[in-house]
Design a protein around this motif. Sequence first.
Motif, short mmCIF file in Angstrom:
data_model
loop_
_atom_site.label_atom_id
_atom_site.label_comp_id
_atom_site.label_asym_id
_atom_site.label_seq_id
_atom_site.Cartn_x
_atom_site.Cartn_y
_atom_site.Cartn_z
N ASN A 208 0.84 -1.22 -0.06
CA ASN A 208 -0.02 0.18 -0.11
C ASN A 208 0.91 1.21 -0.08
OD1 ASN A 208 -2.73 -1.33 0.17
ND2 ASN A 208 -2.17 -1.78 2.27
N ASP A 209 1.95 1.25 -0.77
CA ASP A 209 2.80 2.30 -0.86
C ASP A 209 3.47 2.88 0.36
OD1 ASP A 209 2.87 2.63 -3.76
OD2 ASP A 209 0.74 3.37 -3.63
N HIS A 210 3.67 1.83 1.37
CA HIS A 210 4.33 2.39 2.73
C HIS A 210 5.63 1.25 2.70
CE1 HIS A 210 0.22 3.35 3.98
NE2 HIS A 210 0.85 4.51 4.53
N PRO A 211 6.69 1.80 3.43
CA PRO A 211 7.93 1.11 3.56
C PRO A 211 7.66 0.11 4.58
CG PRO A 211 7.95 3.24 4.69
CD PRO A 211 6.76 3.28 3.67
N PHE A 212 8.06 -1.04 4.44
CA PHE A 212 8.15 -2.23 5.43
C PHE A 212 8.63 -1.84 7.04
CE2 PHE A 212 7.56 -3.81 1.08
CZ PHE A 212 6.60 -4.74 1.24
N ASP A 213 7.81 -2.59 7.91
CA ASP A 213 8.30 -2.51 9.27
C ASP A 213 9.48 -3.42 9.35
OD1 ASP A 213 6.35 -0.80 10.51
OD2 ASP A 213 5.03 -2.49 9.87
N PHE A 214 9.41 -4.66 8.69
CA PHE A 214 10.54 -5.57 8.95
C PHE A 214 10.89 -6.22 7.64
CE2 PHE A 214 8.10 -5.61 12.80
CZ PHE A 214 9.25 -5.74 14.00
N GLY A 215 12.25 -6.49 7.42
CA GLY A 215 12.52 -7.12 6.18
C GLY A 215 13.27 -8.58 6.54
N ILE A 216 12.88 -9.48 6.18
CA ILE A 216 13.38 -10.81 6.30
C ILE A 216 14.31 -11.18 5.16
CG2 ILE A 216 13.15 -13.32 7.08
CD1 ILE A 216 10.72 -12.47 8.53
N ASP A 217 15.34 -11.13 5.33
CA ASP A 217 16.25 -11.38 4.01
C ASP A 217 17.00 -12.72 3.96
OD1 ASP A 217 17.69 -10.87 1.48
OD2 ASP A 217 19.12 -9.65 2.13
N LEU A 218 16.55 -13.54 3.14
CA LEU A 218 17.04 -14.97 2.87
C LEU A 218 17.81 -15.12 1.56
CD1 LEU A 218 13.62 -16.41 4.13
CD2 LEU A 218 15.63 -15.96 5.36
N VAL A 219 18.11 -14.04 0.98
CA VAL A 219 18.89 -13.99 -0.24
C VAL A 219 20.59 -13.24 0.00
CG1 VAL A 219 19.06 -13.56 -2.72
CG2 VAL A 219 16.81 -14.20 -1.68
N GLY A 220 20.32 -12.27 0.45
CA GLY A 220 21.65 -11.30 0.56
C GLY A 220 21.85 -10.85 -0.85
N ASN A 221 23.06 -10.00 -0.79
CA ASN A 221 23.66 -9.26 -2.00
C ASN A 221 22.61 -8.28 -2.46
OD1 ASN A 221 26.36 -10.86 -1.97
ND2 ASN A 221 25.32 -12.60 -2.49
N TYR A 222 22.09 -8.43 -3.83
CA TYR A 222 21.56 -7.38 -4.38
C TYR A 222 20.09 -7.34 -3.79
CZ TYR A 222 18.07 -5.58 -7.85
OH TYR A 222 17.06 -4.99 -8.30
N MET A 223 19.49 -8.40 -2.97
CA MET A 223 18.37 -8.52 -2.12
C MET A 223 18.52 -7.69 -0.93
SD MET A 223 15.91 -9.22 -4.29
CE MET A 223 14.66 -9.35 -3.28
#
Length: 329
Positions: A208-223
């Motif tokens: 909904n055009d809002h930034p995220f409260d949490f990011g769970i990054d399981l990829v790394g690098n570019y992601m």
Amino acid sequence: MKAITLNKNFQLEDAVIEKPILKDHEILIQIKASGFNPIDYQMIENELERKLLKSPILGRELSGIVVEKGSCAHQFNIGDEVYCGSGSMGSSGTYTEYIAVPEDIVAFKPKSLSFEQAAAIPSAGLTALQTVNRLKLSDNDSVLVTGATGGVGSFVIKFLLANQFRKITATVGSEENRQILLGLGLKSDQVINYKEDNLATKLLKANNDHPFDFGIDLVGNYMSEITAEVLKINGTYADVTALISKDAHEILFNKGAVIMNISNYSYSMNKDYQYYKRGLENISKLIENGMISPPNYKIIGNLSLDTVLKAHSILKNNQTQGHKLIMKH
């Protein structure tokens, strides 16, 4: 007994080794199935992961049958069907026929699961459970999960949905993987293909055009950079891969974000083995109660060097297609 071991040149080879001699609080498990994880090949190639190497036998999760007990081991009986993580958790690895492990890291195998299904749980399941538990999410928090159909990602999505969290956006790289997430319960507009143009914009739109409260990054690098870009000021970035880029680190610093490092290994450093048992028991209850489904798996072959090399190649080339890779013993 038969084993696949690392030689002094960090090359895998067939070997015949002695059965482990049990310590007082250990049990001997005849391995029926074991799972493959990226860290297995990374320990051969990556200096950071190699520092965690405790044994020439790789492999970090298994299911099997208790065949012998140490003099002070009283939690299990001979013949019990069990599953657990291994490796850094006070034992050698699983590319072998038998393994001695502290009984404190072991849990009973869920009765409804096959040995293969159970062996697909420990590493990914415990990592995902730790991630979700430590984030302490509120009902209205929004969460981005990158690499959501991998072993950890699938469990993260299952745990979030089982806990009634609904503001989830996930990334995949194929239509097949998108269908996997739809099958778990996400809606079409919650699943974004990371190969699309203007990825950050599309992720924000999904939220909904809002930034995220949490990011769970399981990829790394570019992601890791994309995740940092779409995270809110003072948001939380869960780093599961240790592959966060320098640019992502700078973005997160400028946003005043919390970087939460996720590590199952940390609990073995002070021998907090109960962490592993408790986590597996919690996952077993969720599966037995029908709250989450067992992981998808694919049997690569029987205990052999060829099977191990094939599995490592599939993992390295990101060709698992949403399946946990399993070796039968």
